[in-house]
Design a protein around this motif. Structure first.
Motif, PDB file in Angstrom:
ATOM      1  N   ARG A   5      13.512  49.350  25.301  1.00 58.21           N
ATOM      2  CA  ARG A   5      12.134  49.645  26.026  1.00 58.21           C
ATOM      3  C   ARG A   5      11.823  48.270  27.011  1.00 58.21           C
ATOM      4  O   ARG A   5      12.077  47.584  27.083  1.00 58.21           O
ATOM      5  CB  ARG A   5      10.960  49.570  25.049  1.00 58.21           C
ATOM      6  CG  ARG A   5      11.065  50.645  23.762  1.00 58.21           C
ATOM      7  CD  ARG A   5      10.426  52.047  24.026  1.00 58.21           C
ATOM      8  NE  ARG A   5       9.221  52.003  24.924  1.00 58.21           N
ATOM      9  CZ  ARG A   5       8.129  52.138  24.203  1.00 58.21           C
ATOM     10  NH1 ARG A   5       7.808  52.307  23.055  1.00 58.21           N
ATOM     11  NH2 ARG A   5       7.094  52.276  25.163  1.00 58.21           N
ATOM     12  N   VAL A   6      11.304  48.944  28.233  1.00 59.89           N
ATOM     13  CA  VAL A   6      10.924  48.051  29.233  1.00 59.89           C
ATOM     14  C   VAL A   6       9.786  47.669  29.039  1.00 59.89           C
ATOM     15  O   VAL A   6       8.792  48.282  28.887  1.00 59.89           O
ATOM     16  CB  VAL A   6      11.211  48.671  30.643  1.00 59.89           C
ATOM     17  CG1 VAL A   6      10.746  47.859  31.701  1.00 59.89           C
ATOM     18  CG2 VAL A   6      12.663  49.411  30.774  1.00 59.89           C
ATOM     19  N   VAL A   7       9.794  46.254  29.307  1.00 61.43           N
ATOM     20  CA  VAL A   7       8.482  45.456  29.065  1.00 61.43           C
ATOM     21  C   VAL A   7       8.221  44.587  30.316  1.00 61.43           C
ATOM     22  O   VAL A   7       9.315  44.153  31.052  1.00 61.43           O
ATOM     23  CB  VAL A   7       8.407  44.393  27.899  1.00 61.43           C
ATOM     24  CG1 VAL A   7       8.336  45.415  26.494  1.00 61.43           C
ATOM     25  CG2 VAL A   7       9.228  43.708  27.959  1.00 61.43           C
ATOM     26  N   THR A   8       6.924  44.276  30.715  1.00 58.03           N
ATOM     27  CA  THR A   8       6.695  43.535  31.784  1.00 58.03           C
ATOM     28  C   THR A   8       6.031  42.396  31.384  1.00 58.03           C
ATOM     29  O   THR A   8       5.247  42.224  30.506  1.00 58.03           O
ATOM     30  CB  THR A   8       5.803  44.173  32.795  1.00 58.03           C
ATOM     31  OG1 THR A   8       6.412  45.478  33.363  1.00 58.03           O
ATOM     32  CG2 THR A   8       5.454  43.276  33.915  1.00 58.03           C
ATOM     33  N   ILE A   9       6.693  41.128  31.939  1.00 57.44           N
ATOM     34  CA  ILE A   9       6.192  39.630  31.631  1.00 57.44           C
ATOM     35  C   ILE A   9       5.749  39.091  32.776  1.00 57.44           C
ATOM     36  O   ILE A   9       6.328  39.139  33.656  1.00 57.44           O
ATOM     37  CB  ILE A   9       6.979  38.939  30.421  1.00 57.44           C
ATOM     38  CG1 ILE A   9       8.329  38.649  31.220  1.00 57.44           C
ATOM     39  CG2 ILE A   9       7.161  39.636  29.299  1.00 57.44           C
ATOM     40  CD1 ILE A   9       9.059  37.588  30.508  1.00 57.44           C
ATOM     41  N   SER A  10       5.114  38.099  32.699  1.00 60.27           N
ATOM     42  CA  SER A  10       4.431  37.153  33.909  1.00 60.27           C
ATOM     43  C   SER A  10       5.020  35.828  33.502  1.00 60.27           C
ATOM     44  O   SER A  10       4.785  35.120  32.469  1.00 60.27           O
ATOM     45  CB  SER A  10       3.104  37.165  34.184  1.00 60.27           C
ATOM     46  OG  SER A  10       2.528  38.466  34.388  1.00 60.27           O
ATOM     47  N   LEU A  11       5.874  35.055  34.308  1.00 62.90           N
ATOM     48  CA  LEU A  11       6.245  33.795  34.393  1.00 62.90           C
ATOM     49  C   LEU A  11       5.873  32.971  35.505  1.00 62.90           C
ATOM     50  O   LEU A  11       5.653  33.490  36.650  1.00 62.90           O
ATOM     51  CB  LEU A  11       7.719  34.021  34.205  1.00 62.90           C
ATOM     52  CG  LEU A  11       8.621  34.724  33.136  1.00 62.90           C
ATOM     53  CD1 LEU A  11       9.911  34.307  33.329  1.00 62.90           C
ATOM     54  CD2 LEU A  11       8.169  33.884  31.830  1.00 62.90           C
ATOM     55  N   PRO A  12       5.470  31.845  35.399  1.00 61.55           N
ATOM     56  CA  PRO A  12       5.289  30.816  36.223  1.00 61.55           C
ATOM     57  C   PRO A  12       6.502  30.739  37.103  1.00 61.55           C
ATOM     58  O   PRO A  12       7.686  30.777  36.726  1.00 61.55           O
ATOM     59  CB  PRO A  12       4.823  29.572  35.818  1.00 61.55           C
ATOM     60  CG  PRO A  12       4.631  29.724  34.432  1.00 61.55           C
ATOM     61  CD  PRO A  12       5.255  31.229  34.067  1.00 61.55           C
ATOM     62  N   PRO A  13       6.390  30.408  38.487  1.00 62.52           N
ATOM     63  CA  PRO A  13       7.410  30.348  39.157  1.00 62.52           C
ATOM     64  C   PRO A  13       8.594  29.325  38.999  1.00 62.52           C
ATOM     65  O   PRO A  13       9.707  29.676  38.987  1.00 62.52           O
ATOM     66  CB  PRO A  13       6.736  30.032  40.781  1.00 62.52           C
ATOM     67  CG  PRO A  13       5.574  30.539  40.737  1.00 62.52           C
ATOM     68  CD  PRO A  13       5.043  30.308  39.443  1.00 62.52           C
ATOM     69  N   THR A  14       8.111  28.376  38.540  1.00 58.49           N
ATOM     70  CA  THR A  14       9.281  27.419  38.087  1.00 58.49           C
ATOM     71  C   THR A  14      10.000  27.656  36.866  1.00 58.49           C
ATOM     72  O   THR A  14      11.209  27.664  36.720  1.00 58.49           O
ATOM     73  CB  THR A  14       8.410  26.141  37.773  1.00 58.49           C
ATOM     74  OG1 THR A  14       7.313  26.012  36.918  1.00 58.49           O
ATOM     75  CG2 THR A  14       7.640  25.464  38.896  1.00 58.49           C
ATOM     76  N   LEU A  15       9.372  28.471  35.769  1.00 58.39           N
ATOM     77  CA  LEU A  15       9.877  29.079  34.772  1.00 58.39           C
ATOM     78  C   LEU A  15      11.018  30.202  35.039  1.00 58.39           C
ATOM     79  O   LEU A  15      12.041  30.255  34.731  1.00 58.39           O
ATOM     80  CB  LEU A  15       9.082  29.441  33.648  1.00 58.39           C
ATOM     81  CG  LEU A  15       9.433  30.006  32.295  1.00 58.39           C
ATOM     82  CD1 LEU A  15      10.758  28.862  31.616  1.00 58.39           C
ATOM     83  CD2 LEU A  15       8.560  30.315  31.558  1.00 58.39           C
ATOM     84  N   LEU A  16      10.344  31.135  35.914  1.00 62.14           N
ATOM     85  CA  LEU A  16      11.268  32.084  36.396  1.00 62.14           C
ATOM     86  C   LEU A  16      12.503  31.489  37.213  1.00 62.14           C
ATOM     87  O   LEU A  16      13.565  31.890  36.906  1.00 62.14           O
ATOM     88  CB  LEU A  16      10.396  33.009  37.337  1.00 62.14           C
ATOM     89  CG  LEU A  16      11.354  34.131  38.203  1.00 62.14           C
ATOM     90  CD1 LEU A  16      12.104  35.065  37.004  1.00 62.14           C
ATOM     91  CD2 LEU A  16      10.527  34.958  39.218  1.00 62.14           C
TER      92      LEU A  16
END
Length: 79
Positions: A5-16
Motif C-alpha cells: 500500500r502506498v503511504v505518504t510521510i513527511s521528512l525534514p529536508p536534511t533527512l530526505l
C-alpha cells in the motif's frame, strides 16, 4: 494486484537528503530503504524488549530498585 500500500510521510529536508544519498549508494529505491529501516527498527525494538525484561527480572531478584542500589552493589564488589 499490488502486495503493498502506498503511504505518504513527511521528512525534514536534511533527512530526505540523507535517505536519497543512502538509497543511491546502496542501489536501492527510497521505498526499499525505508522498508528495510522499518524492519530493522522493529527487530531492534523486539531485541531491546527481551533485554529489558531479562534485566528487570534479574534486578527484581537481586532487590535492585534504584540507581543507588546499583552503585552500592558496584562499590561492594570493588572492595
Amino acid at each position: 494486484m499490488r502486495n503493498s500500500r502506498v503511504v505518504t510521510i513527511s521528512l525534514p529536508p536534511t533527512l530526505l537528503a540523507r535517505v536519497l544519498k543512502t538509497a543511491k549508494i546502496k542501489g536501492m529505491t527510497r521505498s526499499e530503504l525505508v522498508r528495510e529501516a522499518l524492519r530493522r527498527y522493529e527487530r531492534e525494538e523486539q531485541e531491546w524488549q527481551v533485554l529489558l525484561t531479562y534485566g528487570r527480572r534479574k534486578a527484581q531478584a537481586a532487590s535492585i530498585r534504584t540507581e543507588a542500589d546499583v552503585e552500592r552493589l558496584i562499590d561492594d564488589a570493588r572492595r
